[in-house]
Design an enzyme around this catalytic site. Structure first.
Site, PDB file in Angstrom:
ATOM      1  N   ASN A   1       7.961  -5.556  -0.993  1.00  6.20           N
ATOM      2  CA  ASN A   1       8.587  -4.098  -0.222  1.00  6.20           C
ATOM      3  C   ASN A   1       6.757  -4.114   0.379  1.00  6.20           C
ATOM      4  O   ASN A   1       6.126  -3.927  -0.569  1.00  6.20           O
ATOM      5  CB  ASN A   1       8.085  -2.995  -0.817  1.00  6.20           C
ATOM      6  CG  ASN A   1       8.629  -1.825   0.029  1.00  6.20           C
ATOM      7  OD1 ASN A   1       7.768  -2.401   1.377  1.00  6.20           O
ATOM      8  ND2 ASN A   1       8.610  -0.635  -0.343  1.00  6.20           N
TER       9      ASN A   1
ATOM     10  N   PRO B   1       0.862  -0.960  -0.171  1.00  5.48           N
ATOM     11  CA  PRO B   1       0.296  -0.072  -0.001  1.00  5.48           C
ATOM     12  C   PRO B   1       1.246   1.341   0.329  1.00  5.48           C
ATOM     13  O   PRO B   1       2.006   1.278   0.468  1.00  5.48           O
ATOM     14  CB  PRO B   1      -1.117  -0.268   1.211  1.00  5.48           C
ATOM     15  CG  PRO B   1       0.218  -0.548   1.676  1.00  5.48           C
ATOM     16  CD  PRO B   1       0.796  -2.062   1.083  1.00  5.48           C
ATOM     17  N   ASN B   2       0.064   2.273  -0.521  1.00  7.22           N
ATOM     18  CA  ASN B   2       1.045   3.836  -0.550  1.00  7.22           C
ATOM     19  C   ASN B   2       2.230   4.302  -1.704  1.00  7.22           C
ATOM     20  O   ASN B   2       2.833   5.037  -1.644  1.00  7.22           O
ATOM     21  CB  ASN B   2       0.881   4.745   0.483  1.00  7.22           C
ATOM     22  CG  ASN B   2       0.137   4.578   1.391  1.00  7.22           C
ATOM     23  OD1 ASN B   2      -1.224   4.504   1.482  1.00  7.22           O
ATOM     24  ND2 ASN B   2      -0.467   3.860   2.194  1.00  7.22           N
TER      25      ASN B   2
ATOM     26  N   ARG C   1      13.918   4.969  12.113  1.00 11.63           N
ATOM     27  CA  ARG C   1      11.998   5.642  12.356  1.00 11.63           C
ATOM     28  C   ARG C   1      11.188   5.665  13.881  1.00 11.63           C
ATOM     29  O   ARG C   1      12.178   4.489  14.433  1.00 11.63           O
ATOM     30  CB  ARG C   1      11.535   5.093  10.685  1.00 11.63           C
ATOM     31  CG  ARG C   1      12.343   5.342   9.486  1.00 11.63           C
ATOM     32  CD  ARG C   1      11.540   5.613   8.096  1.00 11.63           C
ATOM     33  NE  ARG C   1       9.915   5.964   8.318  1.00 11.63           N
ATOM     34  CZ  ARG C   1       9.553   6.118   7.292  1.00 11.63           C
ATOM     35  NH1 ARG C   1       9.148   4.426   6.993  1.00 11.63           N
ATOM     36  NH2 ARG C   1       8.544   6.613   7.623  1.00 11.63           N
TER      37      ARG C   1
ATOM     38  N   TYR D   1      11.424   9.119   0.772  1.00 11.16           N
ATOM     39  CA  TYR D   1      11.471   7.748   0.030  1.00 11.16           C
ATOM     40  C   TYR D   1      12.241   8.448  -1.406  1.00 11.16           C
ATOM     41  O   TYR D   1      12.033   7.259  -2.168  1.00 11.16           O
ATOM     42  CB  TYR D   1       9.775   7.671  -0.156  1.00 11.16           C
ATOM     43  CG  TYR D   1       9.212   6.988   1.398  1.00 11.16           C
ATOM     44  CD1 TYR D   1       9.573   5.671   1.947  1.00 11.16           C
ATOM     45  CD2 TYR D   1       8.047   7.925   2.283  1.00 11.16           C
ATOM     46  CE1 TYR D   1       9.484   5.402   3.239  1.00 11.16           C
ATOM     47  CE2 TYR D   1       7.748   6.801   3.159  1.00 11.16           C
ATOM     48  CZ  TYR D   1       7.769   5.767   3.418  1.00 11.16           C
ATOM     49  OH  TYR D   1       7.282   5.263   4.773  1.00 11.16           O
TER      50      TYR D   1
ATOM     51  N   ARG E   1       5.662  11.114  -2.785  1.00 13.03           N
ATOM     52  CA  ARG E   1       5.086  10.677  -0.994  1.00 13.03           C
ATOM     53  C   ARG E   1       6.195  10.983  -0.079  1.00 13.03           C
ATOM     54  O   ARG E   1       7.255  10.670  -0.469  1.00 13.03           O
ATOM     55  CB  ARG E   1       4.069   9.748  -0.985  1.00 13.03           C
ATOM     56  CG  ARG E   1       4.935   8.891   0.308  1.00 13.03           C
ATOM     57  CD  ARG E   1       3.781   7.317   0.555  1.00 13.03           C
ATOM     58  NE  ARG E   1       3.971   6.939   1.802  1.00 13.03           N
ATOM     59  CZ  ARG E   1       4.688   5.449   1.973  1.00 13.03           C
ATOM     60  NH1 ARG E   1       4.706   4.480   1.223  1.00 13.03           N
ATOM     61  NH2 ARG E   1       3.950   5.118   3.008  1.00 13.03           N
TER      62      ARG E   1
ATOM     63  N   HIS F   1      12.373  -2.473   2.386  1.00 14.84           N
ATOM     64  CA  HIS F   1      11.984  -1.165   2.543  1.00 14.84           C
ATOM     65  C   HIS F   1      13.267  -0.067   1.585  1.00 14.84           C
ATOM     66  O   HIS F   1      14.141  -0.421   2.592  1.00 14.84           O
ATOM     67  CB  HIS F   1      12.186  -1.150   3.764  1.00 14.84           C
ATOM     68  CG  HIS F   1      11.059  -1.966   4.863  1.00 14.84           C
ATOM     69  ND1 HIS F   1       9.531  -1.811   4.218  1.00 14.84           N
ATOM     70  CD2 HIS F   1      10.682  -3.438   4.939  1.00 14.84           C
ATOM     71  CE1 HIS F   1       9.070  -3.006   5.232  1.00 14.84           C
ATOM     72  NE2 HIS F   1      10.305  -4.240   5.909  1.00 14.84           N
TER      73      HIS F   1
ATOM     74  N   ALA G   1       3.248  -0.874   4.573  1.00 14.00           N
ATOM     75  CA  ALA G   1       2.772  -0.895   6.227  1.00 14.00           C
ATOM     76  C   ALA G   1       1.927  -2.213   6.981  1.00 14.00           C
ATOM     77  O   ALA G   1       1.913  -2.497   7.725  1.00 14.00           O
ATOM     78  CB  ALA G   1       2.038   0.519   6.912  1.00 14.00           C
TER      79      ALA G   1
ATOM     80  N   GLU H   1      12.550  -9.669   1.970  1.00 12.46           N
ATOM     81  CA  GLU H   1      11.377  -8.319   2.440  1.00 12.46           C
ATOM     82  C   GLU H   1      12.086  -7.112   1.726  1.00 12.46           C
ATOM     83  O   GLU H   1      13.720  -7.415   2.152  1.00 12.46           O
ATOM     84  CB  GLU H   1      11.313  -8.139   3.906  1.00 12.46           C
ATOM     85  CG  GLU H   1      10.432  -7.354   4.280  1.00 12.46           C
ATOM     86  CD  GLU H   1       9.514  -7.424   5.676  1.00 12.46           C
ATOM     87  OE1 GLU H   1       9.439  -8.711   5.748  1.00 12.46           O
ATOM     88  OE2 GLU H   1       9.628  -6.399   6.028  1.00 12.46           O
TER      89      GLU H   1
HETATM   90  C1  DQA Z   1       7.951   1.175   3.310  1.00 14.19           C
HETATM   91  C2  DQA Z   1       8.223   1.256   5.242  1.00 14.19           C
HETATM   92  C3  DQA Z   1       7.024   1.589   6.065  1.00 14.19           C
HETATM   93  O1  DQA Z   1       7.456   1.598   7.465  1.00 14.19           O
HETATM   94  C4  DQA Z   1       6.251   2.185   5.136  1.00 14.19           C
HETATM   95  O2  DQA Z   1       4.838   2.201   5.971  1.00 14.19           O
HETATM   96  C5  DQA Z   1       5.816   2.279   3.550  1.00 14.19           C
HETATM   97  C6  DQA Z   1       7.408   2.208   3.062  1.00 14.19           C
HETATM   98  C7  DQA Z   1       9.880   1.579   2.675  1.00 14.19           C
HETATM   99  O3  DQA Z   1       9.695   0.904   1.693  1.00 14.19           O
HETATM  100  O4  DQA Z   1      10.518   2.285   3.407  1.00 14.19           O
HETATM  101  O5  DQA Z   1       4.580   2.020   3.413  1.00 14.19           O
HETATM  102  O6  DQA Z   1       8.196  -0.302   3.359  1.00 14.19           O
END
Ligand code: DQA
Length: 145
Positions: free
Chosen positions: A75, A11-12, A108, A24, A19, A101, A78, A99
């Site tokens: 990735n 998501p996102n 963080r 990021y 964003r 990020h 959240a 995994e």
């Molecule tokens: C993320 C880190 C997560 O905590 C966050 O919710 C994201 C992006 C990252 O790529 O740094 O959506 O996965």
């Protein structure tokens, strides 16, 4: 032999570029997809790159990877911090799951320090911005030599 790697995004991540660029970076997800395709071509990997905002869709794609991919880079956004369903789906399939990020989740907020997916994954890469994807693909390439 075809070496297919699913690169799954939660998501996102479709909002990358606009964003929180201070966290990021400025690349869009389309930029990252292009980088992954270029790296995949160099590594001899077929990259199947996807994004969804829906947890169950990620579960379905992980199941699809069981027969359809030799490795998965994910990735989870959240959902990594919340989803036992993703933990279980990773454990349910055979291909190694990496995994990743963009940000260093350990530097963080405390609620980002734990990921439920990490203990089910082969390994985790975080904190290298968009380059985290390339490092994850390299790891995938080595795992499926
Ligand atoms: C993320 C880190 C997560 O905590 C966050 O919710 C994201 C992006 C990252 O790529 O740094 O959506 O996965």
């Amino acid at each position: 032999m075809t070496r297919t790697v699913f690169v799954l995004n939660g998501p996102n991540l479709n909002m990358l570029g606009k964003r929180e660029p201070g966290i990021y970076g400025g690349k869009t997800l389309a930029d990252i997809e292009a980088d992954c395709r270029a790296a995949g071509a160099e590594l001899g990997l077929t990259v199947d790159f996807r994004q969804t905002n829906h947890e169950g869709v990620l579960v379905d794609w992980l199941h699809e990877a069981d027969d359809g991919a030799q490795a998965v880079c994910i990735n989870p956004g959240a959902y990594g911090h919340t989803s036992i369903a993703l933990h279980d789906a990773i454990r349910a399939i055979s291909p190694p799951v990496i995994e990743l990020h963009l940000s260093n989740i350990h530097a963080r907020e405390e609620f980002r320090h734990r990921t439920w997916t990490a203990p089910a994954a082969k390994g985790i890469i975080c904190g290298f911005g968009a380059h985290s994807y390339i490092l994850a693909l390299r790891a995938a390439g080595e795992l499926i030599q």
